[in-house]
Scaffold this motif. Structure first.
Motif, PDB file in Angstrom:
ATOM      1  N   PHE A 241      46.430  32.624  28.079  1.00 19.63           N
ATOM      2  CA  PHE A 241      46.255  33.646  27.449  1.00 19.63           C
ATOM      3  C   PHE A 241      44.771  33.925  27.571  1.00 19.63           C
ATOM      4  N   PRO A 242      44.094  35.424  27.921  1.00 19.63           N
ATOM      5  CA  PRO A 242      44.784  36.472  27.691  1.00 19.63           C
ATOM      6  C   PRO A 242      45.412  36.689  29.104  1.00 19.63           C
ATOM      7  N   THR A 243      46.667  37.374  28.919  1.00 22.21           N
ATOM      8  CA  THR A 243      47.717  37.755  29.997  1.00 22.21           C
ATOM      9  C   THR A 243      47.269  38.517  31.033  1.00 22.21           C
ATOM     10  N   ILE A 244      47.212  38.441  32.328  1.00 17.53           N
ATOM     11  CA  ILE A 244      46.807  39.223  33.465  1.00 17.53           C
ATOM     12  C   ILE A 244      45.386  39.829  33.501  1.00 17.53           C
ATOM     13  N   PRO A 245      44.403  38.962  33.380  1.00 17.11           N
ATOM     14  CA  PRO A 245      43.178  39.443  33.351  1.00 17.11           C
ATOM     15  C   PRO A 245      42.780  40.685  34.386  1.00 17.11           C
ATOM     16  N   ILE A 246      42.168  41.695  34.128  1.00 19.57           N
ATOM     17  CA  ILE A 246      41.758  42.882  35.019  1.00 19.57           C
ATOM     18  C   ILE A 246      40.221  42.686  35.145  1.00 19.57           C
ATOM     19  N   HIS A 247      39.663  42.573  36.330  1.00 18.47           N
ATOM     20  CA  HIS A 247      38.324  43.133  36.802  1.00 18.47           C
ATOM     21  C   HIS A 247      37.913  44.369  37.324  1.00 18.47           C
ATOM     22  N   ARG A 248      36.880  44.972  37.385  1.00 16.16           N
ATOM     23  CA  ARG A 248      36.791  46.185  37.891  1.00 16.16           C
ATOM     24  C   ARG A 248      35.438  46.127  38.686  1.00 16.16           C
ATOM     25  N   SER A 249      35.232  47.048  39.772  1.00 18.47           N
ATOM     26  CA  SER A 249      33.971  47.175  40.508  1.00 18.47           C
ATOM     27  C   SER A 249      33.811  48.459  40.869  1.00 18.47           C
ATOM     28  N   ARG A 250      32.626  48.866  41.206  1.00 16.39           N
ATOM     29  CA  ARG A 250      32.364  49.994  42.050  1.00 16.39           C
ATOM     30  C   ARG A 250      32.027  49.660  43.624  1.00 16.39           C
ATOM     31  N   ASP A 251      31.683  48.643  43.733  1.00 15.09           N
ATOM     32  CA  ASP A 251      30.964  48.345  45.283  1.00 15.09           C
ATOM     33  C   ASP A 251      31.840  47.146  45.727  1.00 15.09           C
ATOM     34  N   LEU A 252      32.832  46.459  45.191  1.00 13.71           N
ATOM     35  CA  LEU A 252      33.517  45.370  45.658  1.00 13.71           C
ATOM     36  C   LEU A 252      32.748  44.004  45.656  1.00 13.71           C
ATOM     37  N   ALA A 253      31.480  43.991  45.361  1.00 18.76           N
ATOM     38  CA  ALA A 253      30.662  42.877  45.263  1.00 18.76           C
ATOM     39  C   ALA A 253      30.386  42.361  43.691  1.00 18.76           C
ATOM     40  N   HIS A 254      30.248  43.377  42.732  1.00 19.11           N
ATOM     41  CA  HIS A 254      29.766  43.108  41.538  1.00 19.11           C
ATOM     42  C   HIS A 254      31.035  43.309  40.692  1.00 19.11           C
ATOM     43  N   TRP A 255      31.525  42.428  39.859  1.00 22.15           N
ATOM     44  CA  TRP A 255      32.861  42.807  39.157  1.00 22.15           C
ATOM     45  C   TRP A 255      32.531  42.300  37.565  1.00 22.15           C
ATOM     46  N   GLU A 256      33.385  42.933  36.956  1.00 18.26           N
ATOM     47  CA  GLU A 256      33.149  42.769  35.356  1.00 18.26           C
ATOM     48  C   GLU A 256      34.428  42.533  34.688  1.00 18.26           C
ATOM     49  N   TYR A 257      34.652  41.898  33.768  1.00 21.64           N
ATOM     50  CA  TYR A 257      35.828  41.892  33.225  1.00 21.64           C
ATOM     51  C   TYR A 257      36.327  43.149  32.338  1.00 21.64           C
TER      52      TYR A 257
END
Length: 541
Positions: free
Chosen positions: A35-51
């Motif tokens: 846990f946490p279940t199914i972490p999701i990350h996001r990005s605007r440029d495919l190179a820099h990601w944040e939780y």
């Protein structure tokens, strides 16, 4: 153009499911028993990601108690229908048996990092489900499993239409494809009148790959591509191994990219081992003259450095992700001292055993089951993301029995961990006779190595436990060297231990996660012993 460096999500981020919604890219990854279940990350440029958050409530009752190591949530699939995000995934409750004993669930959200709807169970043919949205209709893809004696546990890919509101099946289930090599992880996309079926092939180890089939009709028949889209099974020298389990996404500028899992092995005398687990990578994709997807750089091997055109004029490789998440709008992304990047086993951290308020600046853990429990192990851990790493923490505790312990742990599973614990032992020179309640004894640091064939005591050192004690471990070149601080200096304890055994590739059992560094507390008798921790630091480079 953006230059990305693979893996883009490093350390225990397997089975990536990539989707674009507007100018944002989102990736969901498997969490298994963590846990946490199914972490999701996001990005605007495919190179820099944040939780960005996770799917809270993905498991009914928020509990995976009893689920074996590497069971739990397998291969979630994230999709976007233009209005809502959809998550479909399977909870696997048996590993290494003919029966997976699984349930497949769907949840939806208007924001990927926001609140997800209550789960709904749907047809559960097998693991690795995916949803395909096409012309207002909803389709469920899955692999099917034949548990019968002589049956094929990977018996082909099936497709079922679902009612968009009730999620009930509509009509018959269609068998799309069977193949002599193991296939799973199906994803569908439509391009130029072709339905492209993207498959994980060959299992999730070194034989892993991506195979594509296509058809003019969604229900088939499907023809297979003459070559894999992605694999490293033919060349163990490629730095990104185990490449497979892919998803293709079109950028706003009309370019194509592909997410896939990969692993970075350490070379050992016993062969390659991947203690970081399987990670998330991205490749650039083009389409050949016959309409098949191909890696833009040619061949079928993944590369570390990839230039991608995300189609946004405001983003380049020098910019970090903008528009940071507002904790007020995203309760899963907060400054909670027990929140991400901490992870826990089989349940969320609970104030009854993980307390961050009683002693400001400290975490108090109440000891419960031992480190091999499937039910109630008081553990907080973070992902190790590089082959060189260092973890340290200061602990204050007063163990009075050998059934109480607290300390620093490197963990892969219940049968693969290294722990340096503050605990109790009989007086020096006296044997283990289980009569600690009669008084006497000493406070010690105990260094333990656990692997499939049992537990080994690597070192015991008597210490003064009247005040806080700092523990640490340094990982380099596959070796874990534990230490503690005495008289202001680091003092080694025990011999170097083999960190590579905390790996997908060691032992005889299925292993799907990755190495973690963390803190834990144990009290096998009263579940009342507490330990206070502060200054936890995990540095990876």
């Amino acid at each position: 153009m953006t230059l990305l460096h693979n893996p883009v999500l490093r350390g225990f981020a397997p089975d990536p499911s990539l989707v674009r919604a507007g100018d944002w890219y989102y990736v969901a990854t498997s969490s298994f028993e963590w846990f946490p279940t199914i972490p999701i990350h996001r990005s605007r440029d495919l190179a820099h990601w944040e939780y960005a958050g996770h799917v809270r409530g993905a498991v009914p009752g928020d509990s995976l108690a009893g689920v074996p190591d590497s069971g739990g949530i397998w291969a979630p699939s994230l999709s976007w229908d233009g209005e809502r995000f959809w998550m479909v995934y399977t909870v696997v409750r048996s590993v290494g048996t003919p029966y997976f004993d699984l349930d497949t669930y769907v949840s939806t959200a208007t924001e990927a990092g926001g609140k997800w709807s209550a789960t709904r169970r749907i047809a559960s043919h097998g693991f690795d489900p995916a949803l395909f949205h096409h012309e207002g209709r909803l389709w469920l893809l899955n692999m099917q499993s034949d548990h019968r004696p002589g049956g094929n546990r990977f018996a082909g890919i099936v497709l079922t239409e679902l009612d968009r509101e009730t999620l009930a099946p509509i009509g018959d289930t269609h068998l799309l494809l069977q193949h002599e090599r193991l296939i799973e992880g199906p994803k569908l996309l439509e391009r130029d009148g072709w339905f492209h079926l993207v498959l994980a092939e060959g299992g999730t180890g070194v034989e892993h790959g991506v195979l594509v089939a296509r058809s003019r009709s969604i229900t088939g028949p499907y023809e297979l591509d003459r070559q894999p889209l992605l694999t490293t099974r033919d060349d163990p020298s490629v730095p990104l191994q185990k490449a497979g389990h892919a998803e293709l996404v079109e950028t706003p500028g009309g370019e194509w990219v592909m997410s896939h899992l990969t692993a970075r092995p350490l070379r050992t005398p016993d062969g390659p081992r991947c203690p970081l687990g399987r990670e998330t990578a991205i490749q650039a994709v083009t389409w050949d003259e016959e309409g098949w997807p191909r890696l833009r750089h040619g061949g079928w091997h993944p590369v570390v450095g990839v230039e991608v055109d995300v189609g946004l004029h405001t983003v380049d490789s020098t910019h970090t992700v903008d528009e940071p998440l507002d904790p007020a709008d995203h309760p899963t992304h907060t400054a909670d001292p027990l929140g991400w990047p901490w992870s826990t086993l089989r349940a969320y951290p609970d104030p009854s055993w993980a307390d961050a308020t009683t002693r400001p600046g400290w975490l108090r853990l109440r000891g419960r089951h031992g480190p091999e429990s499937r039910w109630a192990h008081s553990l907080l851990a973070q992902r190790i993301t590089e082959h060189r790493a260092e973890a340290e923490v200061t602990v204050e505790a007063r163990p009075r029995t050998f059934t109480q312990a607290a300390g620093l742990v490197l963990r892969y599973s219940a049968e693969a961990y290294l722990s340096l614990d503050l605990t109790w032992a009989e007086p020096d020179g006296e044997g283990q006779h289980g009569q600690q309640w009669q008084g006497g004894g000493r406070t010690v640091l105990s260094l333990v190595e656990r692997e499939e064939d049992g537990t080994r005591l690597a070192a015991v050192v008597e210490v003064d436990a009247e005040g806080p004690l700092t523990l640490g471990v340094t990982v380099d070149n596959g070796a874990a060297r534990f230490w503690y601080v005495k008289d202001g200096a680091r003092t080694p304890i025990g011999p170097p231990l083999d960190f590579t055994k905390l790996s997908d590739d060691y032992g005889s059992k299925l292993r799907f996660t990755g190495s973690m560094a963390g803190i834990h507390a144990v009290d096998l008798v009263d579940a009342a012993f507490t330990a206070d921790f502060t200054g936890f630091r995990l540095t990876c480079w």
